[in-house]
Enzyme design. Sequence first.
Site, PDB file in Angstrom:
ATOM      1  N   LYS A 219       0.838  -1.195   0.000  1.00 20.95           N
ATOM      2  CA  LYS A 219       0.000   0.000   0.000  1.00 20.95           C
ATOM      3  C   LYS A 219       0.878   1.252   0.000  1.00 20.95           C
ATOM      4  CE  LYS A 219      -3.861  -1.956   2.680  1.00 20.95           C
ATOM      5  NZ  LYS A 219      -4.943  -1.728   1.713  1.00 20.95           N
TER       6      LYS A 219
ATOM      7  N   ARG B 120     -10.661 -11.350   1.448  1.00 22.09           N
ATOM      8  CA  ARG B 120     -11.537 -12.389   0.884  1.00 22.09           C
ATOM      9  C   ARG B 120     -10.899 -13.771   0.983  1.00 22.09           C
ATOM     10  NH1 ARG B 120     -11.648  -9.207  -4.641  1.00 22.09           N
ATOM     11  NH2 ARG B 120     -11.423  -7.561  -3.078  1.00 22.09           N
TER      12      ARG B 120
END
Length: 557
Positions: free
Chosen positions: A333, A408
């Site tokens: 990130k 996920r």
Amino acid sequence: MYRKLVRQVRHVKPSILVQPILTRHYQSTRSLYSSTAVEEDEDKSTFASESAKEVSLLVAINQKGEVHSHDDHLIKKVTPFIPKNVNWKQNVTRTIESIGSSSIDRIIFVGVETNELKGKKESILHEQFNDDIIITPSIPKAIAHGVQTFKSLVSESNRPAHELLFDSMQSFDRVSSEIVSNLYRFEKYTDKHTTDHHSFDHIDPKISVKPFDKNAETSFEHSRISGDAQNLARYLMDAPANVMTPDRFCTYIKDYCEQHVPEWSDRLGIDVFGSEWADKERFAGLKTVSKGSSASPRILKMRYQGKNKSVNDPDVILVGKGITFDSGGLSLKPAKGMKDMKGDMGGAATVISTLFGIAKHGDLDINITAYAVLCENMPSGNAVKPGDVMVARNGVSVEVDNTDAEGRLILSDMLHYASEQKPSILIDVATLTGACVVALGDSATGMYSSTNGLALALEQAGYRTGDYMWRMPLFIDHFQPKMSSPVATLNNITNSPGGGSISAATFLSNFVDFDQVDHWGHLDIASVMQKGPNMTGRPTRALYEFLLQLDRDRSLF
């Protein structure tokens, strides 16, 4: 079309949020502000206020300078004390001391903008949420602001005890929980506090806050629980990542429940599982994501047993994403804002805190289990690499195209594991996608549901608590082909732009066994994770209200 379908399958009866003004808090209040000797004696018997206790009354004032209440007697007695020439905007406060009553020491007036949603605009909000109750959000916020003003007034007082009575109007439940959450501060590592007080009981031991209506005190206590639960979630999310590691998360929750839930072991069970258990149960997603971190993964299981239920009969299972720090892994990130990724375990924090609230309430007759799937997502020589393939618990292979789409992955196996327990309702909660922030801003949780009945129940719970949920489309047939991979059954991201939140929900649907689960819900809470520098603990209050509704109306079972 969706609205028509919702109305046709309106299974869930609205719970009673709007509390009518019942018998007033006191047997008689006709001498509330009288100064005659006889009437003062009557005041003492009706208010029963200890001489050492300082009592304040909190009252809302609308823009016209009128008392905003349904209690005609209260309006009549308080009106003479309303300050003149005040522009009563939202949260404007004025305090009147020494009002000549033997039972009330001060009145705190707080402005409330009651016409913020009126006419057609009010109808639009009401119609969108398909609810029988129209709620003005400004009322609980104003009352909560008034409580904060009261707290500031008494903080330096030498009196040993202070009581605040408030008139909650029609938004009783929202007022109660708003009061509690508004008092939260994360100051453990500042020079202000050295402890982690985030329960209302610990904010200030000198303060007692009660509704003006005595008959509403029990309901107020139950509503306070949801506020305390949200504050617990906020604390878990606000705590630095080096403090709230997967292991410490589990230890903290177990210690906190032992301290704050009476006889917690009788109806509340907590188990913690580590890497060996994850290997045994084939949790490939959790093992894949956690490889890059020196912190071992954990799964925290918390189960609440209903009053008259068998412990082996799960009605509801909540699953929470618990990335205690998300660097993005090798798909790193940007540095700006990365520190806020300590809150990427918000799903785990909210489901566990919700069940803490349910256990503290202790009167539900449904079995509820919450799972927090906990690990860090870090880059290292051992970290999962873009292009790696993992095989999930249900046999579905997944190419990890982006290591920053890790939530996920850790949820996939837990959804399959939870499905095997055959719950009527399975809901996962996750700070999953930035796309949900783009879609909804910070207004609402993105809610996906396999059934209209579950969607409506969640939607109404969000509306009544002010912790809004908005149903998003679950276009599985459209988005499933976009997650194709040349080397696996699925890719963990789509190969085309747009619809990121929907595609994430579609991905998760591959791991829910719909032959075993009646209703599946997915809550993408990335949109409501944070407000300013602090975490929100949303949607804890909405989940808590949803479970209370579910206990009252069994139509989803």
